[in-house]
Write a protein that holds these residues in place. Structure first.
Motif, PDB file in Angstrom:
ATOM      1  N   GLU A 153      69.211  98.527 -89.506  1.00 30.60           N
ATOM      2  CA  GLU A 153      67.775  98.775 -89.680  1.00 30.60           C
ATOM      3  C   GLU A 153      67.227  99.481 -88.453  1.00 30.60           C
ATOM      4  OE1 GLU A 153      66.358  97.821 -92.513  1.00 30.60           O
ATOM      5  OE2 GLU A 153      68.114  96.710 -93.218  1.00 30.60           O
ATOM      6  N   LEU A 174      64.444  98.534 -86.902  1.00 26.25           N
ATOM      7  CA  LEU A 174      64.083  97.394 -86.057  1.00 26.25           C
ATOM      8  C   LEU A 174      64.844  96.184 -86.575  1.00 26.25           C
ATOM      9  CD1 LEU A 174      60.223  97.959 -86.087  1.00 26.25           C
ATOM     10  CD2 LEU A 174      61.775  98.563 -84.227  1.00 26.25           C
ATOM     11  N   GLN A 175      65.587  95.546 -85.690  1.00 26.13           N
ATOM     12  CA  GLN A 175      66.468  94.474 -86.160  1.00 26.13           C
ATOM     13  C   GLN A 175      66.845  93.577 -84.987  1.00 26.13           C
ATOM     14  OE1 GLN A 175      70.058  96.105 -87.816  1.00 26.13           O
ATOM     15  NE2 GLN A 175      70.650  94.215 -88.846  1.00 26.13           N
ATOM     16  N   PRO A 226      65.563  83.766 -88.088  1.00 24.90           N
ATOM     17  CA  PRO A 226      65.225  85.113 -88.578  1.00 24.90           C
ATOM     18  C   PRO A 226      63.737  85.337 -88.804  1.00 24.90           C
ATOM     19  CG  PRO A 226      67.179  84.292 -89.700  1.00 24.90           C
ATOM     20  CD  PRO A 226      66.634  83.150 -88.883  1.00 24.90           C
ATOM     21  N   ASP A 227      62.987  84.293 -89.160  1.00 22.68           N
ATOM     22  CA  ASP A 227      61.534  84.469 -89.302  1.00 22.68           C
ATOM     23  C   ASP A 227      60.890  84.735 -87.944  1.00 22.68           C
ATOM     24  OD1 ASP A 227      61.286  84.195 -92.097  1.00 22.68           O
ATOM     25  OD2 ASP A 227      61.535  82.033 -91.923  1.00 22.68           O
ATOM     26  N   TRP A 233      62.454  86.130 -85.498  1.00 24.10           N
ATOM     27  CA  TRP A 233      62.863  87.484 -85.116  1.00 24.10           C
ATOM     28  C   TRP A 233      61.901  88.518 -85.680  1.00 24.10           C
ATOM     29  CZ3 TRP A 233      68.749  87.027 -86.713  1.00 24.10           C
ATOM     30  CH2 TRP A 233      69.351  86.043 -85.923  1.00 24.10           C
ATOM     31  N   GLU A 234      61.471  88.296 -86.918  1.00 24.48           N
ATOM     32  CA  GLU A 234      60.472  89.214 -87.499  1.00 24.48           C
ATOM     33  C   GLU A 234      59.170  89.146 -86.730  1.00 24.48           C
ATOM     34  OE1 GLU A 234      59.768  89.528 -91.684  1.00 24.48           O
ATOM     35  OE2 GLU A 234      61.852  89.063 -92.172  1.00 24.48           O
ATOM     36  N   ASP A 235      58.784  87.928 -86.326  1.00 26.08           N
ATOM     37  CA  ASP A 235      57.564  87.780 -85.531  1.00 26.08           C
ATOM     38  C   ASP A 235      57.690  88.533 -84.205  1.00 26.08           C
ATOM     39  OD1 ASP A 235      56.437  86.097 -87.465  1.00 26.08           O
ATOM     40  OD2 ASP A 235      57.187  84.273 -86.495  1.00 26.08           O
ATOM     41  N   LEU A 280      59.634  91.137 -83.462  1.00 21.40           N
ATOM     42  CA  LEU A 280      59.598  92.590 -83.685  1.00 21.40           C
ATOM     43  C   LEU A 280      58.194  93.060 -84.044  1.00 21.40           C
ATOM     44  CD1 LEU A 280      62.948  92.993 -85.661  1.00 21.40           C
ATOM     45  CD2 LEU A 280      62.502  93.727 -83.311  1.00 21.40           C
ATOM     46  N   LYS A 281      57.508  92.277 -84.870  1.00 19.18           N
ATOM     47  CA  LYS A 281      56.149  92.638 -85.272  1.00 19.18           C
ATOM     48  C   LYS A 281      55.207  92.605 -84.070  1.00 19.18           C
ATOM     49  CE  LYS A 281      52.739  91.505 -88.820  1.00 19.18           C
ATOM     50  NZ  LYS A 281      52.328  90.526 -89.832  1.00 19.18           N
ATOM     51  N   SER A 282      55.374  91.612 -83.217  1.00 21.76           N
ATOM     52  CA  SER A 282      54.508  91.505 -82.041  1.00 21.76           C
ATOM     53  C   SER A 282      54.755  92.653 -81.069  1.00 21.76           C
ATOM     54  CB  SER A 282      54.747  90.165 -81.337  1.00 21.76           C
ATOM     55  OG  SER A 282      54.419  89.100 -82.199  1.00 21.76           O
ATOM     56  N   THR A 326      56.064  95.637 -81.686  1.00 18.59           N
ATOM     57  CA  THR A 326      55.613  96.929 -82.224  1.00 18.59           C
ATOM     58  C   THR A 326      54.106  96.930 -82.477  1.00 18.59           C
ATOM     59  OG1 THR A 326      56.275  96.220 -84.456  1.00 18.59           O
ATOM     60  CG2 THR A 326      57.824  97.596 -83.214  1.00 18.59           C
TER      61      THR A 326
END
Ligand code: ZN
Length: 140
Positions: free
Chosen positions: A12, A14-15, A55-56, A58-60, A62-64, A66
């Protein structure tokens, strides 16, 4: 100082990838019982952190990141390389600079001395790419 490396293929843009098993194997193979493992990436658009293996989360993360440094924002680096799709990645360089390309982790009794919830994580910020992760183990 034993240094080994392994490759990680990201899928991906972002990963987050948990590389704890591979780093642990490198530490075991080094034969060092007590010391420090330096985990680093020889790249400018990814990063290494130690954090929870969720993994949730990790999404937080990456979202933070970016949210602070948006993908596709207006950056001189991207303007300079306009028309080169692979170089529209100033966000990745900036986040990599902020987060860092390495972490140092204690080694005790031949193993990574991590906390219960700690994992070694590669942050891909401009994938998909093949990344090299280096593990240098210093005995003390
Ligand atoms: Zn670039």
């Amino acid at each position: 100082m034993p240094t080994s490396e392994f490759a990680v293929r990201t899928s991906e843009r972002l990963q987050v990838i948990d590389v704890t098993p591979e780093v642990g194997e490198a530490v075991s193979a080094s034969g060092v019982q007590d010391g420090i493992a330096v985990v680093s990436v020889p790249h400018t658009t990814c990063a290494v952190v130690v954090n929870e293996g969720d993994p949730d989360l990790w999404e937080d993360i990456l979202k933070s990141l970016t949210g602070l440094v948006p993908v596709g924002g207006r950056y001189r680096h991207n303007e300079k390389y306009a028309g080169m799709p692979g170089e529209q990645n100033a966000h990745a360089h900036i986040i990599s600079s902020m987060v860092g390309n390495s972490r140092s982790i204690p080694v005790r009794e031949g193993r990574l001395d991590l906390g219960t919830w700690q994992r070694v994580l590669l942050l891909e910020l401009d994938g998909p790419r093949t990344r090299t992760v280096r593990v240098s183990v210093l005995g003390l």
